[in-house]
Design a protein around this motif. Structure first.
Motif, PDB file in Angstrom:
ATOM      1  N   LYS A   1     -10.276   6.411  -4.943  1.00  0.00           N
ATOM      2  CA  LYS A   1     -10.171   7.872  -5.075  1.00  0.00           C
ATOM      3  C   LYS A   1      -8.760   8.372  -4.765  1.00  0.00           C
ATOM      4  CE  LYS A   1     -15.025   8.884  -3.976  1.00  0.00           C
ATOM      5  NZ  LYS A   1     -15.369   9.340  -5.340  1.00  0.00           N
ATOM      6  N   LYS A   2      -7.993   7.593  -4.014  1.00  0.00           N
ATOM      7  CA  LYS A   2      -6.639   8.000  -3.625  1.00  0.00           C
ATOM      8  C   LYS A   2      -5.584   7.542  -4.630  1.00  0.00           C
ATOM      9  CE  LYS A   2      -8.000   7.645   1.240  1.00  0.00           C
ATOM     10  NZ  LYS A   2      -7.762   6.963   2.541  1.00  0.00           N
ATOM     11  N   LEU A   3      -6.002   6.760  -5.610  1.00  0.00           N
ATOM     12  CA  LEU A   3      -5.056   6.237  -6.595  1.00  0.00           C
ATOM     13  C   LEU A   3      -4.901   7.193  -7.774  1.00  0.00           C
ATOM     14  CD1 LEU A   3      -6.297   2.525  -6.742  1.00  0.00           C
ATOM     15  CD2 LEU A   3      -4.253   3.375  -5.549  1.00  0.00           C
ATOM     16  N   GLU A   4      -3.685   7.307  -8.269  1.00  0.00           N
ATOM     17  CA  GLU A   4      -3.422   8.075  -9.473  1.00  0.00           C
ATOM     18  C   GLU A   4      -3.564   7.147 -10.682  1.00  0.00           C
ATOM     19  OE1 GLU A   4       0.406   9.855  -9.163  1.00  0.00           O
ATOM     20  OE2 GLU A   4      -0.053  10.911  -7.293  1.00  0.00           O
ATOM     21  N   PRO A   5      -3.746   7.701 -11.877  1.00  0.00           N
ATOM     22  CA  PRO A   5      -3.896   6.858 -13.072  1.00  0.00           C
ATOM     23  C   PRO A   5      -2.784   5.831 -13.236  1.00  0.00           C
ATOM     24  CG  PRO A   5      -4.480   9.108 -13.590  1.00  0.00           C
ATOM     25  CD  PRO A   5      -3.940   9.132 -12.187  1.00  0.00           C
ATOM     26  N   LYS A   6      -1.527   6.225 -12.960  1.00  0.00           N
ATOM     27  CA  LYS A   6      -0.415   5.277 -13.111  1.00  0.00           C
ATOM     28  C   LYS A   6      -0.510   4.152 -12.071  1.00  0.00           C
ATOM     29  CE  LYS A   6       2.879   7.827 -10.178  1.00  0.00           C
ATOM     30  NZ  LYS A   6       4.248   8.426 -10.110  1.00  0.00           N
ATOM     31  N   ASP A   7      -1.044   4.469 -10.886  1.00  0.00           N
ATOM     32  CA  ASP A   7      -1.237   3.447  -9.856  1.00  0.00           C
ATOM     33  C   ASP A   7      -2.249   2.407 -10.322  1.00  0.00           C
ATOM     34  OD1 ASP A   7       0.422   4.911  -8.123  1.00  0.00           O
ATOM     35  OD2 ASP A   7      -1.281   6.034  -7.314  1.00  0.00           O
ATOM     36  N   ILE A   8      -3.325   2.899 -10.892  1.00  0.00           N
ATOM     37  CA  ILE A   8      -4.401   2.009 -11.351  1.00  0.00           C
ATOM     38  C   ILE A   8      -3.900   1.087 -12.457  1.00  0.00           C
ATOM     39  CG2 ILE A   8      -6.620   1.975 -12.565  1.00  0.00           C
ATOM     40  CD1 ILE A   8      -7.393   4.490 -10.995  1.00  0.00           C
ATOM     41  N   THR A   9      -3.168   1.648 -13.397  1.00  0.00           N
ATOM     42  CA  THR A   9      -2.642   0.843 -14.509  1.00  0.00           C
ATOM     43  C   THR A   9      -1.682  -0.230 -14.001  1.00  0.00           C
ATOM     44  OG1 THR A   9      -2.856   2.699 -16.048  1.00  0.00           O
ATOM     45  CG2 THR A   9      -1.357   0.924 -16.675  1.00  0.00           C
TER      46      THR A   9
ATOM     47  N   GLY B   1       0.830  -1.186   0.000  1.00  0.00           N
ATOM     48  CA  GLY B   1       0.000   0.000   0.000  1.00  0.00           C
ATOM     49  C   GLY B   1       0.870   1.242   0.000  1.00  0.00           C
ATOM     50  N   ASP B   2       0.311   2.361   0.437  1.00  0.00           N
ATOM     51  CA  ASP B   2       1.064   3.614   0.543  1.00  0.00           C
ATOM     52  C   ASP B   2       0.562   4.332   1.791  1.00  0.00           C
ATOM     53  OD1 ASP B   2       1.997   6.306   0.329  1.00  0.00           O
ATOM     54  OD2 ASP B   2       2.230   6.057  -1.837  1.00  0.00           O
ATOM     55  N   VAL B   3       1.321   4.217   2.859  1.00  0.00           N
ATOM     56  CA  VAL B   3       0.899   4.762   4.153  1.00  0.00           C
ATOM     57  C   VAL B   3       0.691   6.269   4.094  1.00  0.00           C
ATOM     58  CG1 VAL B   3       1.530   5.052   6.574  1.00  0.00           C
ATOM     59  CG2 VAL B   3       2.067   2.908   5.394  1.00  0.00           C
ATOM     60  N   GLU B   4       1.577   6.969   3.418  1.00  0.00           N
ATOM     61  CA  GLU B   4       1.491   8.428   3.364  1.00  0.00           C
ATOM     62  C   GLU B   4       0.209   8.909   2.697  1.00  0.00           C
ATOM     63  OE1 GLU B   4       4.971  10.021   1.554  1.00  0.00           O
ATOM     64  OE2 GLU B   4       6.322   9.355   3.163  1.00  0.00           O
ATOM     65  N   ARG B   5      -0.258   8.147   1.720  1.00  0.00           N
ATOM     66  CA  ARG B   5      -1.490   8.543   1.023  1.00  0.00           C
ATOM     67  C   ARG B   5      -2.727   7.846   1.582  1.00  0.00           C
ATOM     68  NH1 ARG B   5      -0.934   7.681  -5.154  1.00  0.00           N
ATOM     69  NH2 ARG B   5       0.562   6.035  -4.621  1.00  0.00           N
ATOM     70  N   GLY B   6      -2.542   7.028   2.600  1.00  0.00           N
ATOM     71  CA  GLY B   6      -3.675   6.338   3.207  1.00  0.00           C
ATOM     72  C   GLY B   6      -4.229   5.216   2.356  1.00  0.00           C
ATOM     73  N   ILE B   7      -3.356   4.585   1.557  1.00  0.00           N
ATOM     74  CA  ILE B   7      -3.777   3.476   0.686  1.00  0.00           C
ATOM     75  C   ILE B   7      -3.370   2.161   1.334  1.00  0.00           C
ATOM     76  CG2 ILE B   7      -3.526   2.407  -1.591  1.00  0.00           C
ATOM     77  CD1 ILE B   7      -2.761   5.198  -2.663  1.00  0.00           C
ATOM     78  N   PRO B   8      -4.324   1.314   1.713  1.00  0.00           N
ATOM     79  CA  PRO B   8      -3.978   0.037   2.344  1.00  0.00           C
ATOM     80  C   PRO B   8      -3.473  -0.971   1.321  1.00  0.00           C
ATOM     81  CG  PRO B   8      -6.344   0.166   2.033  1.00  0.00           C
ATOM     82  CD  PRO B   8      -5.791   1.498   1.598  1.00  0.00           C
ATOM     83  N   ALA B   9      -2.738  -1.957   1.784  1.00  0.00           N
ATOM     84  CA  ALA B   9      -2.265  -3.031   0.907  1.00  0.00           C
ATOM     85  C   ALA B   9      -3.454  -3.864   0.431  1.00  0.00           C
ATOM     86  CB  ALA B   9      -1.279  -3.915   1.654  1.00  0.00           C
ATOM     87  N   CYS B  10      -3.501  -4.117  -0.865  1.00  0.00           N
ATOM     88  CA  CYS B  10      -4.613  -4.907  -1.437  1.00  0.00           C
ATOM     89  C   CYS B  10      -4.663  -6.308  -0.839  1.00  0.00           C
ATOM     90  CB  CYS B  10      -4.461  -5.009  -2.950  1.00  0.00           C
ATOM     91  SG  CYS B  10      -4.325  -3.431  -3.804  1.00  0.00           S
ATOM     92  N   MET B  11      -3.474  -6.860  -0.543  1.00  0.00           N
ATOM     93  CA  MET B  11      -3.439  -8.237  -0.064  1.00  0.00           C
ATOM     94  C   MET B  11      -4.042  -8.394   1.333  1.00  0.00           C
ATOM     95  SD  MET B  11       0.512  -9.079   0.955  1.00  0.00           S
ATOM     96  CE  MET B  11       1.227  -8.522   2.503  1.00  0.00           C
ATOM     97  N   ALA B  12      -4.261  -7.282   2.042  1.00  0.00           N
ATOM     98  CA  ALA B  12      -4.880  -7.369   3.359  1.00  0.00           C
ATOM     99  C   ALA B  12      -6.278  -7.967   3.273  1.00  0.00           C
ATOM    100  CB  ALA B  12      -4.942  -5.978   3.999  1.00  0.00           C
TER     101      ALA B  12
END
Length: 258
Positions: free
Chosen positions: A228-236, A165-176
């Motif tokens: 909503k916290k993901l950028e386009p490159k993150d999604i791809t 994930g990305d702690v700074e952006r508040g994005i949890p790990a998907c594998m959780a």
């Protein structure tokens, strides 16, 4: 004609006695009638109150765990888009092979109720009973999802977001929620992701990012809030990495990297 006071007194007395008797008799009859009416109304009221509860209990009892054999026939029409074995050839349609019964039944219910919008799926789900949905889910759950291949250039970012994930952006790990190899969690109705088409995953994440929701309950709010916290490159990158996920040949949970 002569008028005799004695006869008049007798007549008045007789009338009064008759009236008193009539009133007394009427009161007795009314008292007798009230318990009878109450006794007949009570069962009716009880029956009316019990009817909805009985109907709800019957509806709940009628739905059994999905039957994969029964589901095979019911799922035949799904094969046009999702593949006969749940491995869709067209990447715009999700793979259903290996997906959890509970998750498939939930999504079909959402399509039928209009909580998840899709004109094609609305038409497909509308005639299905709850039992049909579980049977179809059970059938696809028995199938094996074919693994895909991730883009090597996107693996590093995709793997980092999926596993850490990305702690700074508040994005949890998907594998959780979806586990390290993307098998998901059927008890919590978190879907299997491993091997899913990157095109479908990317389109879905973008849709959530832009405000689409699949319901109004707390469960349905989880992914839109994260997307909503993901950028386009993150999604791809995530979509590509997920397509390459599968369990290792040894059976141990692992993520596949090309």
């Amino acid at each position: 004609m002569s008028f005799r006071p004695a006869d008049f007194r007798h007549a008045v007395l007789g009338a009064a006695v008759a009236l008193t008797f009539a009133l007394s008799a009427g009161a007795v009859m009314a008292q007798d009638a009230k318990p009878a009416a109450a006794s007949s109304a009570a069962p009716a009221a009880a029956a009316s109150a019990a009817a909805p509860a009985a109907a709800a209990e019957a509806a709940t009892a009628a739905v059994k765990p999905g039957d994969a054999t029964a589901g095979q026939g019911k799922a035949a029409v799904c094969g046009a888009c999702h593949g006969i074995d749940g491995n869709s050839a067209d990447p715009q349609y999700p793979k259903l092979a290996g997906q959890h019964e509970s998750y498939i039944a939930r999504q079909l219910t959402s399509f039928k109720g209009g909580k998840r919008q899709n004109p094609i799926m609305l038409g497909m789900a509308t005639p299905l009973s709850e039992q049909d949905m579980h049977d179809i889910g059970a059938y696809f759950a028995t199938k094996q999802s074919r693994p895909g291949v991730a883009d090597a250039a996107l693996v590093e970012l995709g793997q980092k977001l999926y596993r850490e994930g990305d702690v700074e952006r508040g994005i949890p790990a998907c594998m959780a929620c979806h586990l390290v190899d993307g098998r998901g969690n059927p008890g919590a109705m978190y879907p299997q992701l491993g091997g899913q088409h990157a095109q479908y995953v990317e389109a879905t994440l973008k849709s959530w990012h832009d405000g689409t929701v699949w319901g109004d309950d707390a469960h349905a709010q989880i992914m839109p809030a994260i997307a909503k916290k993901l950028e386009p490159k993150d999604i791809t990158a995530l979509a590509s990495y997920i397509e390459g996920l599968h369990a290792a040949d040894s059976g141990d949970a692992a993520a596949a990297a090309p």
